[in-house]
Design an enzyme around this catalytic site. Structure first.
Site, mmCIF file in Angstrom:
data_model
loop_
_atom_site.group_PDB
_atom_site.id
_atom_site.type_symbol
_atom_site.label_atom_id
_atom_site.label_comp_id
_atom_site.label_asym_id
_atom_site.label_seq_id
_atom_site.Cartn_x
_atom_site.Cartn_y
_atom_site.Cartn_z
ATOM 1 N N LYS A 106 -11.792 8.249 -1.579
ATOM 2 C CA LYS A 106 -11.049 7.077 -1.127
ATOM 3 C C LYS A 106 -11.534 5.809 -1.830
ATOM 4 O O LYS A 106 -12.724 5.601 -2.027
ATOM 5 C CB LYS A 106 -11.221 6.918 0.385
ATOM 6 C CG LYS A 106 -10.470 5.740 0.980
ATOM 7 C CD LYS A 106 -10.704 5.657 2.484
ATOM 8 C CE LYS A 106 -9.952 4.494 3.099
ATOM 9 N NZ LYS A 106 -10.169 4.396 4.563
ATOM 10 N N ARG B 147 -14.853 3.706 11.950
ATOM 11 C CA ARG B 147 -13.969 4.707 12.563
ATOM 12 C C ARG B 147 -14.124 6.052 11.868
ATOM 13 O O ARG B 147 -14.233 7.104 12.519
ATOM 14 C CB ARG B 147 -12.522 4.224 12.469
ATOM 15 C CG ARG B 147 -11.471 5.219 12.967
ATOM 16 C CD ARG B 147 -10.121 4.911 12.334
ATOM 17 N NE ARG B 147 -10.150 5.070 10.878
ATOM 18 C CZ ARG B 147 -9.234 4.557 10.062
ATOM 19 N NH1 ARG B 147 -8.243 3.842 10.532
ATOM 20 N NH2 ARG B 147 -9.329 4.780 8.752
ATOM 21 N N CYS C 105 0.834 -1.213 0.000
ATOM 22 C CA CYS C 105 0.000 0.000 0.000
ATOM 23 C C CYS C 105 0.871 1.267 0.000
ATOM 24 O O CYS C 105 1.587 1.517 -0.955
ATOM 25 C CB CYS C 105 -0.986 -0.030 1.161
ATOM 26 S SG CYS C 105 -2.349 1.142 0.937
ATOM 27 N N GLU D 266 -3.353 -8.868 3.449
ATOM 28 C CA GLU D 266 -3.198 -9.314 4.843
ATOM 29 C C GLU D 266 -4.398 -8.963 5.721
ATOM 30 O O GLU D 266 -4.512 -9.462 6.847
ATOM 31 C CB GLU D 266 -1.922 -8.716 5.450
ATOM 32 C CG GLU D 266 -2.026 -7.279 5.934
ATOM 33 C CD GLU D 266 -1.929 -6.232 4.818
ATOM 34 O OE1 GLU D 266 -1.958 -5.020 5.135
ATOM 35 O OE2 GLU D 266 -1.833 -6.627 3.635
ATOM 36 N N HIS E 163 -4.246 -4.747 0.250
ATOM 37 C CA HIS E 163 -4.008 -5.268 1.602
ATOM 38 C C HIS E 163 -4.499 -6.706 1.708
ATOM 39 O O HIS E 163 -5.491 -6.990 2.387
ATOM 40 C CB HIS E 163 -4.747 -4.415 2.639
ATOM 41 C CG HIS E 163 -4.115 -3.089 2.927
ATOM 42 N ND1 HIS E 163 -2.999 -2.953 3.726
ATOM 43 C CD2 HIS E 163 -4.450 -1.848 2.521
ATOM 44 C CE1 HIS E 163 -2.674 -1.675 3.810
ATOM 45 N NE2 HIS E 163 -3.540 -0.984 3.086
ATOM 46 N N SER F 191 -7.670 0.050 0.343
ATOM 47 C CA SER F 191 -8.042 1.109 1.277
ATOM 48 C C SER F 191 -7.005 2.221 1.165
ATOM 49 O O SER F 191 -5.966 2.194 1.821
ATOM 50 C CB SER F 191 -8.084 0.559 2.715
ATOM 51 O OG SER F 191 -8.406 1.571 3.636
#
Length: 307
Positions: free
Chosen positions: A163, A249, A142, A237, A235, A192
């Site tokens: 985003k 969040r 990323c 992971e 990502h 992300s």
């Protein structure tokens, strides 16, 4: 084969509950095996969660792995206690005096800041320069991928209007690529980020090859033609709930431009629990990386690694 970590690292109990073979320092020291030495340069604020995510994937291969966690010496972490860093991490300066077969440089929530304005940019550049000559293969994730492409190849990151968040289908752009061996023609990956690396900028550099991309989210995987650097914009992971946690969040912060992650919640209903569709691909990716780009290239004695 097991992954070798300190016996009291918080990730240990999580991994053992998932039946991932973890070996402590004490047991590993009585075995006559030279494990692969992998450094994880952890730039994420939620360091313990990132440790667990990456160790889960690295620990599910036939190879014995010895992990060194690295933090930036010049950066004061706001979300991870100093005691945890002192106990389980080495500093970026200490890493420069060691030898590693492979290295992972994670993402970081600093995409919208110019690279040179990031407080640990100088230390990170030293790590990236060191890895270029002293590590057989470095995986950049990323923002780490954006930083690596900028530092090594002068490829800029570009701001996005909004985003990119969600699970996006990607297709392979090369054939007979060991890193993607066993992958389906289309495969998912979490994304992300607020910025992007554009295909046309990568294609201008003859030393880089695009391995996979998405019609929706753009380039996913790039490698250097000498196989020493892998850049991943997504990502793999991430845990099943990670994008949900980020989404909630941002809502809690009152951000006005927050959009629900795409292709993530069942029926695009955020009241439903998300389902992982990328876990098997993530395990396969890290297994291929360790096997084809690290294990089969590194010497038995790391002191023989050419600088």
């Amino acid at each position: 084969m097991p992954i070798k970590i300190q016996s009291d690292l918080p990730a240990r109990s999580v991994l053992e509950n998932e039946n991932i073979f973890v070996m402590t320092d004490e047991r590993a020291n009585i075995q006559d095996i030279r494990p692969l030495k992998i450094a994880i340069v952890n730039l994420m604020p939620t360091k313990i969660a990132t440790e667990t995510q990456l160790l889960r994937l690295l620990g599910n291969t036939p190879l014995q792995i010895e992990i060194s966690l690295v933090h930036m010496e010049a950066h004061q972490s706001k979300n991870t206690g100093e005691e945890h860093l002192e106990k389980f991490y080495i500093t970026s300066a200490e890493a420069l005096n060691q030898k590693f077969d492979g290295m992972i440089i994670t993402g970081a929530p600093v995409e919208q800041i110019p690279f040179e304005d990031v407080d640990y940019w100088s230390d990170l550049c030293k790590i990236m320069d060191y890895a270029e000559k002293n590590v057989f293969c470095t995986l950049y994730i990323c923002w780490g991928a954006q930083a690596g492409l900028y530092h090594h190849y002068n490829i800029p990151k570009r701001p996005l209007e909004k985003k990119i968040s969600g699970i996006f289908q990607n297709y392979k752009t090369t054939v007979a690529e060991p890193l993607l061996r066993g992958f389906d023609d289309l495969f998912p990956s979490p994304q992300s980020r607020h910025t992007e690396i554009r295909k046309e900028d990568i294609e201008k550099n003859p030393n880089l090859t695009i391995l996979a991309e998405s019609e929706e989210s753009g380039v996913l995987l790039v490698k250097s033609n000498n196989n020493r650097q892998i850049f991943m914009t997504g990502h793999l992971e991430y845990d099943t709930e990670t994008l949900e946690m980020e989404y909630r969040r941002d809502l809690k912060k009152g951000l006005t431009n927050v959009e629900m992650p795409k292709h993530y919640f069942p029926s695009d209903d955020p009241t439903q629990r998300p389902i992982s569709t990328w876990r098997s691909i993530a395990h396969l990716f890290y297994s291929n990386w360790l096997n084809y780009y690290v294990y089969q290239e590194t010497p038995y004695e790391l002191e023989g690694l050419n600088k």
